[in-house]
Design a protein around this motif. Structure first.
Motif, PDB file in Angstrom:
ATOM      1  N   ALA A  41       0.833  -1.210   0.000  1.00  0.00           N
ATOM      2  CA  ALA A  41       0.000   0.000   0.000  1.00  0.00           C
ATOM      3  C   ALA A  41       0.864   1.255   0.000  1.00  0.00           C
ATOM      4  O   ALA A  41       0.570   2.230  -0.711  1.00  0.00           O
ATOM      5  CB  ALA A  41      -0.932  -0.013   1.213  1.00  0.00           C
ATOM      6  N   SER A  44       2.225   1.720  -3.382  1.00  0.00           N
ATOM      7  CA  SER A  44       1.190   2.194  -4.298  1.00  0.00           C
ATOM      8  C   SER A  44       1.042   3.707  -4.222  1.00  0.00           C
ATOM      9  O   SER A  44       0.748   4.365  -5.226  1.00  0.00           O
ATOM     10  CB  SER A  44      -0.148   1.517  -3.963  1.00  0.00           C
ATOM     11  OG  SER A  44      -1.185   2.005  -4.774  1.00  0.00           O
ATOM     12  N   THR A  81      -5.271   3.818  -4.029  1.00  0.00           N
ATOM     13  CA  THR A  81      -4.792   2.759  -3.132  1.00  0.00           C
ATOM     14  C   THR A  81      -5.908   2.253  -2.234  1.00  0.00           C
ATOM     15  O   THR A  81      -6.046   1.039  -2.016  1.00  0.00           O
ATOM     16  CB  THR A  81      -3.628   3.289  -2.282  1.00  0.00           C
ATOM     17  OG1 THR A  81      -2.561   3.722  -3.145  1.00  0.00           O
ATOM     18  CG2 THR A  81      -3.106   2.213  -1.340  1.00  0.00           C
ATOM     19  N   GLY A  84      -8.061   0.059  -4.241  1.00  0.00           N
ATOM     20  CA  GLY A  84      -7.394  -1.225  -4.488  1.00  0.00           C
ATOM     21  C   GLY A  84      -7.447  -2.139  -3.278  1.00  0.00           C
ATOM     22  O   GLY A  84      -7.652  -3.350  -3.411  1.00  0.00           O
ATOM     23  N   PRO A 307      -5.610  -8.180  -2.077  1.00  0.00           N
ATOM     24  CA  PRO A 307      -5.208  -6.802  -2.393  1.00  0.00           C
ATOM     25  C   PRO A 307      -3.717  -6.641  -2.628  1.00  0.00           C
ATOM     26  O   PRO A 307      -3.301  -5.706  -3.323  1.00  0.00           O
ATOM     27  CB  PRO A 307      -5.687  -5.996  -1.174  1.00  0.00           C
ATOM     28  CG  PRO A 307      -5.954  -6.984  -0.115  1.00  0.00           C
ATOM     29  CD  PRO A 307      -6.316  -8.255  -0.793  1.00  0.00           C
ATOM     30  N   LEU A 311      -2.922  -4.625  -5.924  1.00  0.00           N
ATOM     31  CA  LEU A 311      -2.123  -3.403  -5.870  1.00  0.00           C
ATOM     32  C   LEU A 311      -0.763  -3.610  -6.538  1.00  0.00           C
ATOM     33  O   LEU A 311      -0.241  -2.700  -7.202  1.00  0.00           O
ATOM     34  CB  LEU A 311      -1.932  -2.959  -4.420  1.00  0.00           C
ATOM     35  CG  LEU A 311      -3.154  -2.328  -3.745  1.00  0.00           C
ATOM     36  CD1 LEU A 311      -2.844  -2.001  -2.289  1.00  0.00           C
ATOM     37  CD2 LEU A 311      -3.575  -1.063  -4.474  1.00  0.00           C
ATOM     38  N   ASP A 314      -1.296  -3.320 -10.158  1.00  0.00           N
ATOM     39  CA  ASP A 314      -1.565  -1.922 -10.508  1.00  0.00           C
ATOM     40  C   ASP A 314      -0.272  -1.107 -10.521  1.00  0.00           C
ATOM     41  O   ASP A 314      -0.076  -0.259 -11.407  1.00  0.00           O
ATOM     42  CB  ASP A 314      -2.563  -1.337  -9.509  1.00  0.00           C
ATOM     43  CG  ASP A 314      -3.014   0.055  -9.904  1.00  0.00           C
ATOM     44  OD1 ASP A 314      -3.406   0.242 -11.072  1.00  0.00           O
ATOM     45  OD2 ASP A 314      -2.971   0.959  -9.053  1.00  0.00           O
TER      46      ASP A 314
END
Length: 352
Positions: A41, A44, A81, A84, A307, A311, A314
């Motif tokens: 996270a 991200s 984030t 996501g 996640p 993430l 992504d």
């Protein structure tokens, strides 16, 4: 004279100690997975198509000055984030619940027609009603997902003997084909609607605003709490319906509550990020290979690690093609499909 009792106590004590040891290991692993999720996270927020120094990233939170870099961090990357995290947890948990409910190792939101129902709802809003505000048509997508889940369960349980895993899966597949056909017909009639839908249909975490995300979070949170509470009855149903009833599980109520949880999770996730494939299918399989079939561990692990995958995909999509990006729906397939093939080749998929 005393040997048999001592041997008996030892035989009972060793399995209990082994169970406690395994639980401690799984709990430590779950904490490690949470740490990995926090790390991803943070990455991200820090990484993207636009290069921003770490000092500027910290400054965006500690001393925001309204600069373009701070605006990118606070207005784009943080909401992305958060979305996501929510979408990943929702899809991972929904996939695990659906595979347990249908006893189908290939179950995912697409199998029960939920993705297609959400897409049809958004298509009707954009193509027929002319709605262009994501904060408005996201509700049509959510409603389409909820309607698809309800129809799939109603059709799958229409027989006298009630719902069965095979009937639910067949009903979902048939409804999904109908929804896709109707959506395609609407989009063919309106090329402008197709252009507006194209970004959402590919699957992306970038298109939604804080307002849209905050509207979806309560549904995701409610689905996650309800899904985690179903771990114990789903464990009993994994032994078979008769065994589940003998253990005191209300089979019909458990199925309905699981369907409600899946609807909340998949509806909110698909409405927020579009129809994302693979996350809800492969993550539960990978988790099951490590923690086993116990839903008390499988469900939270899937909610935490999904996640991480989403993430991570992504982030890769944002940094490989600057100044543009590859949408997360494409990256999930590119990154996740080889992992799924590797799991399928190296070990048999765990029995459900």
């Amino acid at each position: 004279m005393t040997a048999p009792p001592l041997a008996g106590r030892s035989a009972k004590t060793e399995p209990a100690a082994a169970t406690r040891g395994r639980s401690a290991v799984l709990a430590a692993g779950l904490l490690a997975a949470l740490g990995l999720l926090v790390l991803v996270a943070l990455l991200s927020v820090a990484l993207g198509a636009r290069s921003v120094p770490l000092s500027t990233v910290f400054g965006a939170f500690t001393a925001p000055d309204g600069s373009s870099d701070h605006t990118v961090i606070r207005e784009l990357r943080v909401p992305r984030t958060i979305l996501g995290l929510g979408v990943g947890a929702a899809l991972g948990l929904a996939g695990a619940l659906m595979q347990s409910l249908t006893r189908n190792p290939l179950a995912d939101p697409g199998l029960l027609g939920i993705n297609q129902g959400a897409a049809l709802g958004a298509t009707v809003a954009i193509g027929l009603l002319g709605l262009t505000n994501p904060a408005v048509y996201v509700w049509f997508a959510f409603g389409g997902a909820a309607l698809a889940s309800a129809l799939a369960y109603a059709l799958g349980s229409a027989a006298r003997s009630g719902a069965s895993p095979v009937r639910l899966a067949l009903a979902g597949v048939a409804l999904g084909m109908v929804f896709t056909a109707v959506s395609s017909a609407i989009l063919r009639m309106d090329s402008q609607a197709f252009d507006r839908m194209r970004f959402w249909l590919t699957g992306s975490l970038a298109a939604q605003t804080n307002d849209v995300i905050m509207r979806l979070v309560p549904f995701m949170a409610a689905g996650i709490v309800l899904g985690l509470l179903l771990a114990k009855p789903l464990n009993a149903l994994a032994l078979g319906e008769e065994a589940g009833r003998a253990l005191g599980v209300a089979v019909g109520r458990t199925r309905v509550l699981t369907a409600i949880a899946v609807t909340l999770l998949c509806g909110a996730a698909t409405a927020g990020a579009g129809p994302l494939w693979f996350v809800g299918l492969a993550v539960p399989h990978a988790v099951r290979a490590v923690v086993g079939p116990d839903q008390r561990w499988l469900l939270p692990y899937a909610a935490v690690l999904a996640p991480v995958l989403l993430l991570g995909a992504d982030i890769v999509g944002r940094v490989i093609a600057p100044p543009g990006e590859v949408q997360v729906g494409i990256m999930c397939a590119v990154v996740g499909a080889p992992v799924f093939i590797l799991l399928a080749r190296r070990r048999r998929l765990a029995a459900l």
